[in-house]
Design an enzyme around this catalytic site. Structure first.
Site, short mmCIF file in Angstrom:
data_model
loop_
_atom_site.label_atom_id
_atom_site.label_comp_id
_atom_site.label_asym_id
_atom_site.label_seq_id
_atom_site.Cartn_x
_atom_site.Cartn_y
_atom_site.Cartn_z
N ARG A 1 0.85 -1.19 0.00
CA ARG A 1 0.00 0.00 0.00
C ARG A 1 0.88 1.24 0.00
O ARG A 1 1.92 1.29 0.69
CB ARG A 1 -0.94 0.02 1.21
CG ARG A 1 -2.00 1.11 1.09
CD ARG A 1 -3.02 1.06 2.21
NE ARG A 1 -2.54 1.72 3.41
CZ ARG A 1 -3.34 2.20 4.36
NH1 ARG A 1 -4.65 2.09 4.25
NH2 ARG A 1 -2.84 2.77 5.44
N GLU B 1 -5.49 -2.03 7.49
CA GLU B 1 -4.43 -1.60 8.41
C GLU B 1 -4.49 -2.48 9.65
O GLU B 1 -5.58 -2.74 10.18
CB GLU B 1 -4.62 -0.15 8.86
CG GLU B 1 -4.39 0.90 7.82
CD GLU B 1 -4.45 2.30 8.41
OE1 GLU B 1 -4.35 2.43 9.66
OE2 GLU B 1 -4.59 3.26 7.65
N GLU C 1 -9.47 6.08 6.16
CA GLU C 1 -10.32 6.01 7.36
C GLU C 1 -11.42 7.07 7.30
O GLU C 1 -11.46 8.01 8.08
CB GLU C 1 -9.47 6.14 8.62
CG GLU C 1 -8.54 4.95 8.82
CD GLU C 1 -7.79 4.96 10.14
OE1 GLU C 1 -7.49 3.88 10.67
OE2 GLU C 1 -7.49 6.07 10.64
#
Length: 401
Positions: free
Chosen positions: A100, A300, A190
């Site tokens: 990522r 994550e 997020e």
């Protein structure tokens, strides 16, 4: 992850968050955000679709966005045999399949802008890793506690939506043009409380819920990602920070589905110190694949291998009191390895083979570079390399099925 600046806004809830499916306020994790040009390449293989019913984890990887900065200050990495090698090659040789890459619009000098992200993509490609692109749509850190519009971007919805579309299009196009096409694009980082505040802020102080504005911006970015990729459209992931929070996850994605936002993957941050036990995670992911018919990815995660501090800058995790399974997984190298193995077990057990896998967050971020200029690394005990750069046993979790 949220920035250390946000770490004091704990999971106690916020008066500006919506009800948890009628059973109380949505909890808000604000923890570890921060924490912290190219030659044409050819022959990049597309990621195979995961077979329905398969228990193989097709996504096994990490966010390594701090890596160039760490190398520039002299940090080196060693594999389990003690050989000095680039961190991404160590993980790839252990079995990793994805990297990522975080992208900021105009960050402080040295932090990951588009140019640096493209260089990271070429390195990932040379190691055989596919790309998950993580545009924050911010100049610097974005997380549930903050999602500011980049300086110089428009601040009205029509103009901002067009900017999001063209920015995302051009970003994805640049990766494709150098021979490192993006396989998965996150629409922000997020995004539980929206993006591009205040225009796309879901729960502003006035108590309103700006779902229309938020989803308009999301749809613009998704359109841009598909336009930039051409005939090889990436999979679209919506990434929130509610790993073990079932009600909060339902609240968010019920609204997303109701507003017909097109997406392919449900992404979750899962840090057990903030998001509950592995059993909580499993219950939430199982519910999601059944409720929404989408695969899930732990986008994550991390776990402490020690409670010591490596750079004199206070870590976010300094004791084991918040670790829900600490008796099974103590804060030791062996305990960390056990956590990753148990996480694999959860993901391989998702119904219909819909557990895509996991991405560790900045496992290479050992002491040497701060989450912002002049700061330290607040999660140097959550890495998969020790303070000297030696790989820890938990990297075996990247192994091929």
């Amino acid at each position: 992850m949220p920035s250390p600046r946000a770490a004091h806004d704990t999971a106690s809830g916020s008066p500006h968050t919506p009800p948890q499916n009628g059973s109380g306020p949505v909890t808000r994790r604000t923890v570890l955000t921060a924490a912290a040009g190219g030659l044409a390449l050819t022959g990049f293989a597309a990621a195979p679709a995961q077979a329905r019913g398969s228990t193989a984890l097709s996504v096994r990887g990490a966010d390594l966005s701090f890596l160039p900065q760490l190398e520039e200050v002299g940090v080196t990495y060693r594999d389990l045999k003690g050989r000095v090698r680039p961190a991404e090659r160590i993980l790839a040789d252990a079995g990793a399949t994805y990297q990522r890459i975080r992208v900021w619009v105009n960050p402080p000098a040295g932090y990951t802008d588009r140019t640096r992200a493209l260089l990271l993509a070429r390195r990932a490609h040379r190691s055989g890793l596919r790309i998950v692109l993580d545009p924050h749509f911010c100049d610097f850190w974005a997380d549930p506690s903050k999602q500011p519009i980049p300086a110089g971007w428009p601040t009205t919805l029509p103009e901002l939506s067009e900017k999001v579309r063209t920015y995302t299009r051009d970003l994805v196009r640049a990766f494709a043009a150098q021979g490192t096409p993006v396989d998965i694009v996150q629409m922000g980082n997020e995004i539980t409380a929206g993006i591009l505040w205040p225009v796309g802020q879901l729960y502003p102080a006035d108590g309103s819920q700006r779902w229309s504005e938020f989803t308009t911006l999301l749809k613009a970015g998704i359109t841009g990602a598909r336009q930039g990729a051409g005939r090889r459209p990436p999979r679209i992931m919506l990434h929130i920070d509610r790993g073990g929070k079932l009600g909060d996850t339902q609240w968010f994605f019920d609204n997303i589905v109701d507003r017909q936002v097109p997406f392919d993957i449900i992404g979750q941050s899962y840090y057990p110190m903030w998001h509950g036990s592995l059993a909580d995670l499993q219950a939430n992911l199982n519910d999601s694949v059944t409720r929404y018919g989408k695969p899930v990815l732990v986008a994550e995660t991390s776990y402490p291998w020690t409670l010591e501090d490596g750079d004199g800058y206070e870590n976010l995790i300094t004791d084991a009191s918040g670790l829900p399974d600490v008796e099974r997984f103590p804060a030791t190298p062996a305990g960390q390895a056990g956590f990753y193995e148990a996480l694999r077990d959860v993901l391989t057990g998702i119904p219909g083979g819909q557990g895509l896998g996991f991405l560790a967050w900045e496992p290479e971020w050992i002491p040497g570079v701060g989450w912002e200029p002049g700061a330290g690394a607040p999660n140097d005990n959550l890495t998969q390399f020790d303070f000297t750069g030696r790989a820890l046993p938990s990297i075996r979790a990247y192994r091929r099925p």
